[in-house]
Each structure stands twice: as structure tokens, then as C-alpha cells.
Design an enzyme around this catalytic site. Sequence first.
Site, short mmCIF file in Angstrom:
data_model
loop_
_atom_site.label_atom_id
_atom_site.label_comp_id
_atom_site.label_asym_id
_atom_site.label_seq_id
_atom_site.Cartn_x
_atom_site.Cartn_y
_atom_site.Cartn_z
N ASN A 4 -18.80 3.49 11.85
CA ASN A 4 -18.60 2.50 10.78
C ASN A 4 -19.83 2.34 9.87
O ASN A 4 -20.10 1.29 9.35
CB ASN A 4 -18.14 1.16 11.37
CG ASN A 4 -19.14 0.60 12.35
OD1 ASN A 4 -20.19 1.19 12.58
ND2 ASN A 4 -18.85 -0.55 12.92
N GLU B 95 -34.69 -6.00 18.02
CA GLU B 95 -34.32 -4.66 17.54
C GLU B 95 -35.41 -4.01 16.68
O GLU B 95 -35.58 -2.79 16.73
CB GLU B 95 -33.00 -4.74 16.75
CG GLU B 95 -31.82 -5.09 17.65
CD GLU B 95 -30.52 -5.36 16.88
OE1 GLU B 95 -30.50 -5.18 15.65
OE2 GLU B 95 -29.53 -5.75 17.53
N HIS C 27 -25.48 -0.33 10.76
CA HIS C 27 -25.77 -1.39 11.74
C HIS C 27 -26.63 -2.44 11.07
O HIS C 27 -27.49 -2.12 10.25
CB HIS C 27 -26.56 -0.80 12.92
CG HIS C 27 -27.14 -1.86 13.82
ND1 HIS C 27 -26.45 -2.36 14.90
CD2 HIS C 27 -28.33 -2.53 13.77
CE1 HIS C 27 -27.20 -3.30 15.49
NE2 HIS C 27 -28.33 -3.42 14.82
N PHE D 260 -16.56 1.78 25.08
CA PHE D 260 -17.08 2.63 24.00
C PHE D 260 -18.59 2.89 24.09
O PHE D 260 -19.15 3.63 23.29
CB PHE D 260 -16.72 2.04 22.63
CG PHE D 260 -17.23 0.64 22.40
CD1 PHE D 260 -18.53 0.42 21.96
CD2 PHE D 260 -16.41 -0.47 22.62
CE1 PHE D 260 -19.00 -0.87 21.74
CE2 PHE D 260 -16.89 -1.76 22.40
CZ PHE D 260 -18.18 -1.96 21.96
N ARG E 275 -18.69 -1.30 4.83
CA ARG E 275 -17.68 -0.69 5.72
C ARG E 275 -16.31 -0.65 5.04
O ARG E 275 -15.55 0.31 5.20
CB ARG E 275 -17.62 -1.47 7.03
CG ARG E 275 -18.83 -1.20 7.93
CD ARG E 275 -18.97 -2.22 9.02
NE ARG E 275 -19.99 -1.87 10.01
CZ ARG E 275 -20.43 -2.69 10.94
NH1 ARG E 275 -19.95 -3.93 11.02
NH2 ARG E 275 -21.34 -2.30 11.81
N TYR F 299 -28.07 -0.92 21.72
CA TYR F 299 -26.72 -1.33 22.10
C TYR F 299 -26.64 -1.89 23.53
O TYR F 299 -25.57 -1.89 24.15
CB TYR F 299 -25.73 -0.16 21.91
CG TYR F 299 -25.50 0.12 20.44
CD1 TYR F 299 -24.97 -0.87 19.60
CD2 TYR F 299 -25.80 1.36 19.88
CE1 TYR F 299 -24.76 -0.63 18.25
CE2 TYR F 299 -25.59 1.61 18.52
CZ TYR F 299 -25.08 0.61 17.72
OH TYR F 299 -24.86 0.83 16.38
N ARG G 277 -25.10 -9.15 6.92
CA ARG G 277 -23.85 -9.08 7.70
C ARG G 277 -22.65 -9.21 6.76
O ARG G 277 -21.64 -8.52 6.92
CB ARG G 277 -23.79 -10.18 8.77
CG ARG G 277 -24.73 -9.97 9.96
CD ARG G 277 -24.43 -8.76 10.80
NE ARG G 277 -23.13 -8.78 11.45
CZ ARG G 277 -22.77 -7.97 12.45
NH1 ARG G 277 -23.63 -7.06 12.93
NH2 ARG G 277 -21.59 -8.04 12.98
N THR H 65 -16.71 -5.33 11.74
CA THR H 65 -16.98 -4.16 12.59
C THR H 65 -15.89 -3.10 12.45
O THR H 65 -16.17 -1.92 12.32
CB THR H 65 -17.07 -4.62 14.07
OG1 THR H 65 -18.06 -5.65 14.16
CG2 THR H 65 -17.42 -3.47 14.99
N LYS I 36 -25.98 4.87 9.91
CA LYS I 36 -25.61 5.70 11.06
C LYS I 36 -25.48 7.19 10.68
O LYS I 36 -25.33 7.51 9.50
CB LYS I 36 -24.30 5.16 11.65
CG LYS I 36 -24.46 3.73 12.20
CD LYS I 36 -23.21 3.23 12.92
CE LYS I 36 -23.41 1.82 13.45
NZ LYS I 36 -22.24 1.33 14.21
P1 IDP Z 1 -21.36 -4.71 14.79
O1 IDP Z 1 -21.94 -3.34 14.54
O2 IDP Z 1 -20.47 -5.15 13.65
O3 IDP Z 1 -22.40 -5.74 15.15
P2 IDP Z 1 -20.59 -4.74 17.61
O4 IDP Z 1 -19.44 -5.47 18.15
O5 IDP Z 1 -21.97 -5.25 17.91
O6 IDP Z 1 -20.36 -4.59 16.01
O7 IDP Z 1 -20.48 -3.24 18.11
C1 IDP Z 1 -21.55 -2.34 17.94
C2 IDP Z 1 -21.01 -1.01 17.48
O8 IDP Z 1 -20.18 -0.49 18.52
C3 IDP Z 1 -20.07 -1.07 16.27
O9 IDP Z 1 -20.77 -1.08 15.05
C4 IDP Z 1 -19.26 0.18 16.45
O10 IDP Z 1 -19.99 1.34 16.04
C5 IDP Z 1 -19.10 0.23 17.97
N1 IDP Z 1 -17.85 -0.38 18.41
C6 IDP Z 1 -17.55 -1.69 18.50
N2 IDP Z 1 -16.31 -1.90 18.96
C7 IDP Z 1 -15.80 -0.66 19.20
C8 IDP Z 1 -14.54 -0.18 19.67
O11 IDP Z 1 -13.63 -0.94 19.99
N3 IDP Z 1 -14.39 1.16 19.75
C9 IDP Z 1 -15.38 2.05 19.41
N4 IDP Z 1 -16.57 1.65 18.96
C10 IDP Z 1 -16.78 0.31 18.84
MG MG Z 2 -23.57 -6.00 16.82
#
Ligand code: IDP
Ligand code: MG
Length: 178
Positions: A148, A162, A151, A93, A138, A85, A121, A127, A45
Site C-alpha cells: 500500500n 520508529e 508507511h 500477514f 493510497r 512492524y 496519516r 490502510t 515502500k
Molecule cells: P498502517 O500502515 O495504515 O498503519 P497497519 O494496520 O499498522 O496499517 O499495518 C501495517 C502494514 O501491514 C500495512 O501498511 C500493510 O502493508 C500491512 N497489512 C495490514 N493489514 C494487512 C492485511 O490484512 N493483509 C496484508 N497486509 C496487511
Molecule cells: Mg501502522
Amino acid sequence: MVLLQQVQKEFRQVEAGRSQASMDKVLWKGGKREGLIERTLVFIKPEAVIRGLMGGIISRIERRGLTIAAMKLLQPTRVQAENIYEVHKGKSFYESLVEHIASGPILAMIVEGPNVVSFVRNMIGSTDPLEARPGTIRGDFALDVQKNIIHASDSLENAGKEIPIFFKPDEILDYRKR
Ligand code: IDP
Ligand code: MG
């Protein structure tokens, strides 16, 4: 006690050597590996590119024994960020996340290997960096849930959706098949 710890340490080293050897065997088996190899979409990112973390993250992927089949440093379009996304559309968010990713730059890659979705993963960690274990990407580099660092596709099915968002088929190299 010290002796026991030493024995345990040696055992772990032998085990690690064995799994590396068997993974190499799978990766270098030529045509027979068909069906064992998966591909996943990974991108580093913007906050991590800007912090100069690309090399360290690429290194972890290579060290694990996975193959990078494609790689591109790019400024994603708004549409690419929305498509990645899509499943989060409507969440609180979403808008800020899409805007952040589209601000770029990101380093997108296709990573290949047996069970690669699960391996990657596990390597990236939870996350929310607060829950990500030390030793994960992370867990080692992030503090903020949105920013974070990285991805990775969460399933083979999603990897299949994707990968074409960032890569054309002729940009994917098959160099381990020889
Ligand atoms: P992942 O990246 O671990 O698969 P996802 O739940 O798919 O997590 O969420 C996608 C991205 O959205 C996360 O990597 C993070 O950047 C963002 N995200 C997820 N949950 C939150 C939140 O509660 N607040 C702000 N950003 C979030
Ligand atoms: Mg995800």
C-alpha cells in the site's frame, strides 16, 4: 447556482490561502515554535520506489507545507523491518510483510510540522486501498493492502520508537529553526 458555486470556490481558495499563511508563520517563528512541532517517520515502500512514485509522493509532502528533516534511500535489514512492524508480530500477514519490506529499497524520511502525525496519516489514507479515499496517497496509487505504497507512524509515541530504527540523531536537520 453557478454563481453560488463560484462564490463557494473562491471562499475555499481564501481559506486555503489563510491556512497556508498561518502554517508558514508557525514554521518560521524561530524558537517560539518549540512544542508545536512534531516529527514522524515515513517510508515509501519497495513497490512504490520500483514504480517510480518517489518524486510524486515527496512533492505532496512538500506542497502541504511540511518539512523533510531527514531522508535516506536504503535496503532495510531484516531486523529493521521486524522492528518497524513489531506490533503486528503473530498476525497472519506479518512474515510476508517483513519479508517484502526487507526486500527493499525503501525511501525513509522524517517529516516535521505542527500536528504532523495526523496530517500525514490523513494524507496517506486508510490502510486498505479499497477504503482509501481518492486524493489520498493510497487512494490514488494502491490496489493491494500489503503493497500500500507508504508507511507513516500512527502516534507521536510510535514515531519516537520508529525514527531511531532508520536515523541517527546527527542525520536529522533543523533547517527551519533559523
Ligand atoms: P498502517 O500502515 O495504515 O498503519 P497497519 O494496520 O499498522 O496499517 O499495518 C501495517 C502494514 O501491514 C500495512 O501498511 C500493510 O502493508 C500491512 N497489512 C495490514 N493489514 C494487512 C492485511 O490484512 N493483509 C496484508 N497486509 C496487511
Ligand atoms: Mg501502522
